[in-house]
Motif scaffolding. Structure first.
Motif, PDB file in Angstrom:
ATOM      1  N   GLY A   1       0.873  -1.252  -0.021  1.00  0.00           N
ATOM      2  CA  GLY A   1      -0.043  -0.070  -0.137  1.00  0.00           C
ATOM      3  C   GLY A   1       0.953   1.371   0.021  1.00  0.00           C
ATOM      4  O   GLY A   1       0.408   2.261  -0.404  1.00  0.00           O
TER       5      GLY A   1
ATOM      6  N   GLY B   1       0.759   2.579  -3.439  1.00  0.00           N
ATOM      7  CA  GLY B   1      -0.491   3.497  -3.539  1.00  0.00           C
ATOM      8  C   GLY B   1      -0.888   3.343  -4.992  1.00  0.00           C
ATOM      9  O   GLY B   1      -2.010   4.194  -5.106  1.00  0.00           O
ATOM     10  N   ALA B   2      -0.661   2.654  -5.851  1.00  0.00           N
ATOM     11  CA  ALA B   2      -1.370   2.474  -7.138  1.00  0.00           C
ATOM     12  C   ALA B   2      -1.104   1.288  -7.767  1.00  0.00           C
ATOM     13  O   ALA B   2       0.060   0.555  -7.695  1.00  0.00           O
ATOM     14  N   ASP B   3      -2.137   1.001  -8.502  1.00  0.00           N
ATOM     15  CA  ASP B   3      -1.960  -0.401  -9.587  1.00  0.00           C
ATOM     16  C   ASP B   3      -1.322   0.251 -10.854  1.00  0.00           C
ATOM     17  O   ASP B   3      -1.099   1.506 -11.191  1.00  0.00           O
TER      18      ASP B   3
ATOM     19  N   TRP C   1      -7.114  11.347 -12.587  1.00  0.00           N
ATOM     20  CA  TRP C   1      -6.874  10.203 -11.737  1.00  0.00           C
ATOM     21  C   TRP C   1      -5.673   9.327 -11.962  1.00  0.00           C
ATOM     22  O   TRP C   1      -5.199   8.159 -11.782  1.00  0.00           O
TER      23      TRP C   1
ATOM     24  N   ARG D   1      -0.427   4.414 -14.090  1.00  0.00           N
ATOM     25  CA  ARG D   1      -0.352   4.262 -12.706  1.00  0.00           C
ATOM     26  C   ARG D   1      -1.554   4.965 -12.035  1.00  0.00           C
ATOM     27  O   ARG D   1      -1.870   6.040 -12.383  1.00  0.00           O
TER      28      ARG D   1
ATOM     29  N   ASP E   1      -5.193   4.721  -9.214  1.00  0.00           N
ATOM     30  CA  ASP E   1      -5.714   3.776  -7.961  1.00  0.00           C
ATOM     31  C   ASP E   1      -7.061   3.305  -8.434  1.00  0.00           C
ATOM     32  O   ASP E   1      -7.574   3.622  -9.534  1.00  0.00           O
ATOM     33  N   ASP E   2      -7.402   2.286  -7.859  1.00  0.00           N
ATOM     34  CA  ASP E   2      -8.857   1.401  -8.342  1.00  0.00           C
ATOM     35  C   ASP E   2      -8.659   0.999  -9.865  1.00  0.00           C
ATOM     36  O   ASP E   2      -9.667   1.474 -10.462  1.00  0.00           O
TER      37      ASP E   2
ATOM     38  N   GLU F   1      -0.538  -5.262  -9.993  1.00  0.00           N
ATOM     39  CA  GLU F   1      -0.576  -4.686  -8.795  1.00  0.00           C
ATOM     40  C   GLU F   1       0.787  -4.518  -8.160  1.00  0.00           C
ATOM     41  O   GLU F   1       1.826  -5.236  -8.683  1.00  0.00           O
TER      42      GLU F   1
END
Length: 319
Positions: free
Chosen positions: A226, A229-231, A253, A267, A269-270, A296
């Motif tokens: 975590g 902070g990003a996939d 985003w 890169r 989030d979600d 991930e």
């Protein structure tokens, strides 16, 4: 946490003035599956050697089951099991004979010894090979027997020092299965050292990342990942990549984006929820996309973020 079975206080070890382990403070709970993760030469094995009373710390100390590793070495040794990187099995004995010899050293007698041998052979699925000479075992079988050997005297803590080093992928995954099972079935605390990121991620409840003798991070694998902070959304592009990348740059985003070897890397989030928007944008810009996937964050990414180096770079440089 709150029920430590291992406690390290300012634990340090120096060789010729160079600190291999530098002021480690750490507690490991009863029943926990704990990982020490880092490159070769980071200090992982030195920590294990101090905890198992093989070498003395230069500074600080530690306790296992309340026994001091310096003042109560025999008591510490009676409540731990160890599987080292290098095999200590007698290759001219059978699997059963190796276990029997080890059990006698720990004072197991008669029926108790024989019953325990059968228990650990079953646990590591070697009952059918028990009377075969160890020299005829595969590498994976030898490692499983070494784990069984470390369990003979019902230790409260089992140290596994690079237990899958040199094994093929299939054998490695078999070892993962066995050690995870014994952690649950034997109610045993396991301390694993490894430089395999996936191994620590799959097995350990908490991981301490160690670099140059110091712990640089300590948390669950999920929480450590975590930190990134990003996939990453990976789009395999056959044409129109540059125009699509320019169009995507307006999406707030997207934390970062780049084109690499026919792929667009985003890169975000979600990532799962963002893929439809990315695909629609590709269609609107007439880009030809052959495949879309998600990568991930890994513990390798965490190590890079914390140290500025990849694990392979550390090992190539000898650090």
């Amino acid at each position: 946490m709150g029920n430590p079975i291992i406690s390290m206080k300012n634990l340090s070890k120096a060789y010729h003035g160079e600190k291999a382990v530098d002021n480690v403070n750490l507690e490991i709970d009863k029943g926990e599956f704990f990982g020490l993760l880092g490159p070769n030469g980071a200090g992982k094995s030195t920590v294990i050697k101090m905890l198992t009373t093989i070498i003395h710390p230069t500074e600080g100390t530690a306790t296992i089951h309340g026994h001091d590793i310096i003042e109560e070495r025999d008591a510490v040794r009676s409540c731990i099991g160890v599987v080292f990187q290098d095999s200590v099995l007698d290759r001219k004995l059978t699997g059963r004979e190796n276990l029997d010899f080890h059990a006698r050293l720990y004072g197991l007698r008669g029926d108790m010894r024989r019953e325990r041998i059968e228990e650990v052979l079953e646990l590591v699925e070697l009952k059918d090979k028990a009377d075969v000479l160890v020299e005829r075992y595969s590498g994976g079988m030898q490692r499983r027997l070494a784990i069984a050997r470390g369990l003979m005297h019902h230790p409260g803590v089992l140290f596994l020092d690079e237990p899958t080093l040199g094994l093929d992928a299939q054998s490695r995954r078999h070892i993962w299965k066995y050690v995870k099972e014994l952690n649950l079935r034997e109610d045993i605390t396991i301390v694993l050292t490894t430089h395999y990121m996936e191994e620590a991620d799959q097995l350990c409840e908490r991981v301490a990342i160690i670099d140059r003798g110091r712990i640089v991070a300590l948390d669950t694998p999920e929480n450590l990942k975590g930190l990134i902070g990003a996939d990453t959304i990976v789009m395999h592009i056959q044409s129109g990549g540059e125009i699509l990348l320019q169009s995507l740059s307006f999406f707030p985003w997207i934390a970062s984006s780049e084109v690499s070897n026919g792929k667009i890397l985003l890169r975000v989030d979600d990532a799962q929820s963002r893929i439809p928007q990315v695909v629609i944008e590709a269609c609107m810009n007439r880009a030809i996309v052959s495949h879309v996937g998600i990568i991930e964050p890994t513990l390798e990414d965490v190590f890079l973020k914390l140290t500025g180096r990849t694990l392979h770079e550390c090992e190539d440089s000898g650090n």
